[in-house]
Design an enzyme around this catalytic site. Structure first.
Site, PDB file in Angstrom:
ATOM      1  CB  VAL A 136      18.922  -1.183  21.570  1.00  0.00           C
ATOM      2  CG1 VAL A 136      18.114   0.039  21.158  1.00  0.00           C
ATOM      3  CG2 VAL A 136      18.128  -2.450  21.310  1.00  0.00           C
TER       4      VAL A 136
ATOM      5  CB  ALA B 299      35.795 -19.074  19.501  1.00  0.00           C
TER       6      ALA B 299
ATOM      7  N   GLY C 182      34.063   4.120   6.711  1.00  0.00           N
ATOM      8  CA  GLY C 182      33.926   2.840   7.435  1.00  0.00           C
ATOM      9  C   GLY C 182      32.678   2.765   8.286  1.00  0.00           C
TER      10      GLY C 182
ATOM     11  CB  VAL D  33      31.645  -5.466  18.988  1.00  0.00           C
ATOM     12  CG1 VAL D  33      31.042  -5.417  20.389  1.00  0.00           C
ATOM     13  CG2 VAL D  33      30.927  -4.473  18.078  1.00  0.00           C
TER      14      VAL D  33
ATOM     15  CB  ILE E  94      22.676   5.042  24.290  1.00  0.00           C
ATOM     16  CG1 ILE E  94      23.317   5.997  23.286  1.00  0.00           C
ATOM     17  CG2 ILE E  94      21.680   5.778  25.185  1.00  0.00           C
ATOM     18  CD1 ILE E  94      22.318   6.633  22.312  1.00  0.00           C
TER      19      ILE E  94
ATOM     20  CG  ASP F  16      21.080  -1.560  12.405  1.00  0.00           C
ATOM     21  OD1 ASP F  16      21.742  -2.482  12.887  1.00  0.00           O
ATOM     22  OD2 ASP F  16      21.048  -0.407  12.899  1.00  0.00           O
TER      23      ASP F  16
ATOM     24  CE  LYS G 257      21.010  -0.763  16.096  1.00  0.00           C
ATOM     25  NZ  LYS G 257      21.751   0.238  15.323  1.00  0.00           N
TER      26      LYS G 257
ATOM     27  CE  LYS H 156      22.782  -4.569  14.787  1.00  0.00           C
ATOM     28  NZ  LYS H 156      23.809  -3.580  14.729  1.00  0.00           N
TER      29      LYS H 156
ATOM     30  N   GLY I 206      30.641   1.629  17.028  1.00  0.00           N
ATOM     31  CA  GLY I 206      32.074   1.824  17.289  1.00  0.00           C
ATOM     32  C   GLY I 206      32.567   0.845  18.340  1.00  0.00           C
TER      33      GLY I 206
HETATM   34  N1  HSE Z   1      25.226  -0.360  11.619  1.00  0.00           N
HETATM   35  C1  HSE Z   1      24.796   0.269  12.831  1.00  0.00           C
HETATM   36  C2  HSE Z   1      24.659   1.762  12.622  1.00  0.00           C
HETATM   37  C3  HSE Z   1      25.753   0.087  13.972  1.00  0.00           C
HETATM   38  O1  HSE Z   1      25.074   2.305  11.591  1.00  0.00           O
HETATM   39  O2  HSE Z   1      24.131   2.407  13.513  1.00  0.00           O
HETATM   40  C4  HSE Z   1      25.468  -1.003  14.903  1.00  0.00           C
HETATM   41  O3  HSE Z   1      24.149  -1.146  15.259  1.00  0.00           O
END
Ligand code: HSE
Length: 436
Positions: free
Chosen positions: A132, A43, A187, A14, A136, A201, A205, A105, A302
């Site tokens: 999140v 950094a 990946g 990112v 989008i 994850d 969100k 997040k 991505g």
């Molecule tokens: N690991 C997350 C996903 C991507 O597969 O949607 C970043 O939030």
């Protein structure tokens, strides 16, 4: 006007994407912002990527605090991830009077209340659009675009890796483990994919979206979370026969009893727009009282899609640098002193319909025993599938789709059903009709 100086912590996927987008679109970005945005220092754990990112002339340090404490910097862009060092960086940067942009997040879901409180005290902004649904602009849509509305519910496909796996299972009839392996090879999934496939994850969100939707503090520990690793190809097949697809949804709703926040596999009708969101794409469906239904779709991960959100936040912060902090958009959409202590419902208190896949002995009276237990709990059956009595296995699958019932009654019925000598095992998946 003077350029805005930013410091970037972390040059991974990112961070690298953010640098590339800032450089590639610098003319448009400056024209939109009204001033240049300059990467003043970065950094990272090593300096290997500096040349490739055209950062050779930018101040570099392996120590994040060199950037945080650089008095020339206006905005710290935190892209290192995790919650320990990231929290120290964000708190340290706020203490040093810097605005924050972050894609983190977990940090916002777990420590956001403390971070926003400090930012408010200091008159600083913490922006987190990229936390999140990747690129989008869902935070902006909910916080600003829908600010006239009472938000009633959210249903989102907010983890691309999990959605890729379920899409592969549906398209190619492969097992969960094989679909996960494909996601890792491409990946998408981490080598330790627990956060993706176990719903953590997505829960981060959903927690953030719920606060913005319902005007409540961030309460990550109250999000019910269930992963997709127990989903079998047969479940995907039976769901299809019933006119449904299985998606890993984050669902948040508010009704007179309170707020529910839950992440779990969910059967949704196959004619809904959300059921056609496949692969690594994300989508969020919002029901609100004035607008009605609105759907937000795009890349949830991505380098460049996530950078799109990070850079939009940098531009937003640059625009409000000189404005009165009291007139800025509140971090969680509602003024901090207007956040409510709304009850968060436990999963047993929600109402849902259920898909139940029972492995039963193939003999007369089994369905009658099971329907008696369901009817004793006032649970109505919508559909039944019983297949393949020529199956050499001693058990056969018996699929039941129920009508809406409180989860507690479903739990009680399933506990009794599981004790029947004719029932070998079962799994159940919640089912949502998603509005009209
Ligand atoms: N690991 C997350 C996903 C991507 O597969 O949607 C970043 O939030």
């Amino acid at each position: 006007m003077q350029p805005v100086k930013i410091g970037i912590l972390g040059l991974g996927t990112v961070g690298g994407g953010t640098v590339e987008v800032l450089i590639k679109n610098s003319t448009e970005i400056a024209a939109r912002t009204g001033r240049d945005i300059v990467i003043h220092s970065v950094a990272n754990l090593d300096d290997k990527c500096l040349k490739k990112l055209k950062l050779s002339t930018v101040k570099f340090s392996k120590d994040v605090f060199d950037v945080i404490n650089d008095s020339q910097i206006d905005i710290i862009v935190e892209l290192i991830g995790g919650t320990d060092l990231a929290k120290k960086c964000v708190i340290g940067a706020l203490e040093a009077g810097k605005h924050i942009v972050t894609a983190n997040k977990a940090l916002i879901a777990i420590h956001g209340n403390e971070i926003f409180s400090l930012a408010q005290k200091k008159g600083l902004t913490v922006s987190f659009e990229a936390a999140v649904a990747g690129g989008i602009p869902i935070i902006k849509a909910m916080r600003e675009g829908l600010s006239a509305n009472k938000i009633l519910s959210i249903a989102g496909i907010i983890n691309g890796t999990g959605n890729f796996i379920l899409s592969k299972m549906a398209e190619e009839n492969v097992k969960f483990a094989d679909a996960l392996k494909q996601a890792q090879d491409l990946g998408y999934a981490e080598s330790d994919p627990t956060f993706d496939v176990e719903g953590i994850d997505a829960a981060h969100k959903l927690c953030i979206m719920s606060s913005i939707a319902f005007g409540i503090k961030l309460q990550f520990d109250k999000v019910y979370t269930e992963g997709i690793s127990a989903i079998k190809p047969d479940d995907v097949k039976h769901a299809k026969q019933l006119g449904y697809v299985i998606k890993h949804l984050g669902i948040a709703k508010q009704d007179k009893n309170g707020v529910q926040m839950r992440v779990h596999p969910t059967l949704i009708p196959d004619n809904k727009l959300l059921s056609n969101v496949d692969g690594v794409m994300n989508a969020v469906l919002i029901q609100s009282d004035a607008l009605g239904e609105s759907l937000y779709y795009g890349a949830g991960a991505g380098a460049h899609p996530t950078a799109s959100a990070v850079v939009a936040d940098i531009i937003d912060v640059a625009r409000v640098l000189t404005s009165d902090p009291k007139n800025r958009v509140p971090h969680l959409a509602f003024q901090p002193n207007k956040l409510q202590n709304t009850t968060i419902l436990a999963i047993e208190q929600i109402t849902s319909s259920y898909y139940i896949n029972l492995q039963v002995i193939d003999e007369a009276g089994v369905l009658a025993q099971i329907s008696k237990i369901l009817s004793d709990k006032n649970i109505s059956i919508e559909a039944v599938i019983q297949h393949d009595t020529k199956n050499p296995q001693p058990q056969v699958p018996l699929i039941i789709l129920t009508r809406q019932v409180k989860e507690r009654f479903m739990d009680e019925a399933l506990t009794k059903i599981a004790k029947l000598s004719t029932v070998h095992s079962y799994n159940r998946i919640r089912c949502e009709q998603l509005g009209d």
